[in-house]
Design a protein around this motif. Structure first.
Motif: not given
Length: 174
Positions: A41-63
Motif C-alpha cells: 500500500k505505497p504512497e509513491i512508487i520509485i522505478n529504477y532500471g536501465t534504458a537504451g538511449a534513442d536520443n544519444t545526447k543523453i548519458k548517465g542517470i535521468i528521470e
C-alpha cells in the motif's frame, strides 16, 4: 511516506537491498506492480532500471516523466503508433520536465518508429498502474546503451555503473 522501490531484475540493482522486482516486460511489470501495491500500500512508487538511449545526447542517470507504449501498433486500423484502441489513456505524463520513455516487449538494437528519448521494457506498465491506482510515480533510468547494434554488449557492461549512479541520486532525493 510509504515508498516502494521497483526494478525489473536484481542484476540492475547490484548492491541495493531495498528493491522489489517486477520481472521483465509489460505483463510481468503490470501483474507484479499490482501485487506489490496490494501487499505494501505505497504512497509513491520509485522505478529504477536501465534504458537504451534513442536520443544519444543523453548519458548517465535521468528521470523519465513521459511514458508511451512503443509496441502497440494498430496503425492499420487508423490508430497512432502507441495508441491502444478504445483506451482513453494514450500517454502518461507525470511532469513536463524530464525525458520520454517508450516501453515495449522487445530489446531495442535498431532505430524505432517512435520519437522518444529512451526505450525500456517496463516503465509504461508501471506508470499506467500508478495512474489508475492514484499512486505517485517517479522513474529513473540509467543509460546503459544507445539502442543500437552494440546494445546487448553495452547493457551488460553498464549494470553496476547504473546501480551506483542510482544509489548516489537516491541519497539526495529521498
Amino acid at each position: 511516506m510509504n515508498k516502494l522501490f521497483l526494478a525489473a531484475i536484481k542484476e540492475e540493482t547490484i548492491g541495493l537491498d531495498y528493491f522489489n522486482y517486477t520481472g521483465v516486460g509489460k505483463i510481468n511489470a503490470t501483474y507484479n506492480t499490482l501485487r506489490l501495491i496490494y501487499l505494501h500500500k505505497p504512497e509513491i512508487i520509485i522505478n529504477y532500471g536501465t534504458a537504451g538511449a534513442d536520443n544519444t545526447k543523453i548519458k548517465g542517470i535521468i528521470e523519465c516523466t513521459k511514458f508511451y507504449q512503443r509496441d502497440m501498433d494498430v496503425r492499420g486500423l487508423d490508430f497512432e503508433l502507441g495508441e491502444t484502441p478504445f483506451d482513453k489513456i494514450k500517454e502518461i505524463i507525470t511532469s513536463k520536465d524530464g525525458y520520454s520513455c517508450g516501453t515495449g516487449d522487445s530489446f531495442v538494437n535498431k532505430k524505432i518508429d517512435m520519437e522518444v528519448d529512451v526505450v525500456d521494457m517496463e516503465a509504461y506498465a508501471i506508470a499506467k498502474v500508478c495512474k489508475l491506482e492514484n499512486i505517485q510515480f517517479r522513474c529513473f533510468k540509467y543509460i546503459s546503451d544507445n539502442a543500437d547494434e552494440n546494445a546487448d554488449n553495452d547493457w551488460g557492461k553498464n549494470l553496476a555503473k547504473g546501480a551506483t549512479a542510482f544509489a548516489s541520486l537516491i541519497s539526495t532525493q529521498f
